[in-house]
Design a protein around this motif. Structure first.
Motif, PDB file in Angstrom:
ATOM      1  N   UNK A  36       0.845  -1.202   0.000  1.00  0.00           N
ATOM      2  CA  UNK A  36       0.000   0.000   0.000  1.00  0.00           C
ATOM      3  C   UNK A  36       0.877   1.247   0.000  1.00  0.00           C
ATOM      4  N   UNK A 174     -15.157   3.234   1.527  1.00  0.00           N
ATOM      5  CA  UNK A 174     -14.402   3.511   2.744  1.00  0.00           C
ATOM      6  C   UNK A 174     -14.714   4.906   3.281  1.00  0.00           C
TER       7      UNK A 174
ATOM      8  N   UNK B 142      -0.461   5.024   6.844  1.00  0.00           N
ATOM      9  CA  UNK B 142      -0.407   3.704   6.218  1.00  0.00           C
ATOM     10  C   UNK B 142      -1.699   2.920   6.455  1.00  0.00           C
ATOM     11  N   UNK B 144      -4.627   4.190   6.596  1.00  0.00           N
ATOM     12  CA  UNK B 144      -5.590   4.733   5.636  1.00  0.00           C
ATOM     13  C   UNK B 144      -5.261   4.280   4.220  1.00  0.00           C
ATOM     14  N   UNK B 145      -3.995   4.198   3.889  1.00  0.00           N
ATOM     15  CA  UNK B 145      -3.580   3.690   2.587  1.00  0.00           C
ATOM     16  C   UNK B 145      -4.124   2.268   2.395  1.00  0.00           C
ATOM     17  N   UNK B 146      -4.056   1.479   3.443  1.00  0.00           N
ATOM     18  CA  UNK B 146      -4.556   0.115   3.340  1.00  0.00           C
ATOM     19  C   UNK B 146      -6.044   0.083   3.036  1.00  0.00           C
ATOM     20  N   UNK B 147      -6.793   1.006   3.641  1.00  0.00           N
ATOM     21  CA  UNK B 147      -8.223   1.060   3.344  1.00  0.00           C
ATOM     22  C   UNK B 147      -8.449   1.297   1.851  1.00  0.00           C
ATOM     23  N   UNK B 148      -7.703   2.234   1.301  1.00  0.00           N
ATOM     24  CA  UNK B 148      -7.862   2.538  -0.112  1.00  0.00           C
ATOM     25  C   UNK B 148      -7.479   1.353  -0.978  1.00  0.00           C
TER      26      UNK B 148
END
Lengths: 180, 180
Positions: A36, A174, B142, B144-148
């Motif tokens: 990510x 999200x 990071x 939040x990046x994973x959510x995306x």
DNA sequence: CTCCACTAGTCAAAGCTTTGACTAATCCCT
DNA sequence: AGGGATTAGTCAAAGCTTTGACTAGTGGAG
């Protein structure tokens, strides 16, 4: 994660920083999602590079900024529209549109009119000068886009567009924050 | 290309504007490369949406801006470095780094030192407060990046990264303009 | 050694962005 | 019709960016 010397930090540049950052993070912070991280770094850097090139090679020489180009582009395609609608279509905030239009109006590219049915709103439209400017800028813009996209095959571009679309579609899931 | 009414312009929004713009352009300006146009529009919109979400949901609440986060991130990973090097690694201009550091120094996140071997250059480093701030911010970033990225499969993300990398690599071939 | 070219960093002006406040107009409910 | 809640747009303060100019310091050629 302290940045002490003694690592593989030689000849690091804008491109290789992503590899360096991901490798180092994976080594020292194993709980981080490295994929990510790499994705967001790469996406941001690729887009920044593309936008910087388009703005500095196409738009600035014509007296336009990147946001100015985007606003004119929306008015050109969507036709005269209220400021609120222009904000939605460009993805700018209403305040940003208001400030930007002030510049574009001063330069004679856009004009503002009162709207009959609602005296709060303002209708924005291209002037004749603005129409010519955006048509010329867009032609050059598209030519430069072709140069960039030319390094990929057509199916690669289609794949890229599809995956980016999926990413955008997922942002609703999200509850990503969007401009008011 | 005048934006006259009578078209399919109802319920147009940020997402569907790309489709509308491409369809209309393909119809009225057949010489335009519609695929390149769609790609750049999509890339820019996806990146803007992602960055806006990360900045407003992760960084602003912690008192950081997006550029501030990026600069701290580079110092955190690369260690103390001269301003010129920070500019290269972040992709900012030297003037932008200079202005940004003024803010970060005032907030106590970064410090400036004279360098021994060359009295022109300035070495930048995180303060202890800065180190804590970036470590905390990056963890949330990071997540939040994973959510995306979670809306895509792992192989899709790998594909996306690969194609964006190819695009960046190709920018040298077309002599894309880069920040000085 | 001297002079000139180059380099690092800063500054200044102008533009865009954000948030939050504020005005004015419209809507809707009683 | 009156009154409160919304909505459209603007403004103001603070921050980041760009370009171009300017100051210092470095370094090489003669």
């Amino acid at each position: 994660m302290s940045g002490e010397p003694g690592d593989d930090r030689e000849q690091l540049d804008y491109l290789s920083f992503v590899d360096y950052a991901v490798a180092r993070t994976a080594r020292e912070l194993p709980d981080i999602d490295a994929l990510a991280m790499r994705f967001v770094l790469t996406l941001h850097r690729a887009t920044s590079a593309l936008v910087y090139d388009l703005e500095s090679s196409v738009h600035r020489p014509r007296g336009l900024t990147w946001p100015g180009f985007r606003l004119l582009f929306v008015l050109w395609l969507a036709g005269p529209a209220e400021a609120k609608r222009v904000a939605e279509l460009t993805g700018m905030s209403r305040a940003a549109v208001s400030a930007l239009v002030k510049t574009l109006e001063r330069e004679g590219l856009v004009c503002r009119r009162q709207v009959a049915h609602d005296r709060r709103s303002v209708q924005l439209a291209l002037t004749e000068v603005g129409r010519v400017a955006i048509a010329d800028a867009f032609a050059a813009h598209n030519a430069r886009e072709q140069d960039w996209v030319g390094v990929l095959s057509e199916s690669e571009v289609v794949t890229l567009i599809g995956l980016l679309g999926k990413l955008m579609a997922g942002s609703a899931r999200i509850a990503a924050r969007r401009r008011s």
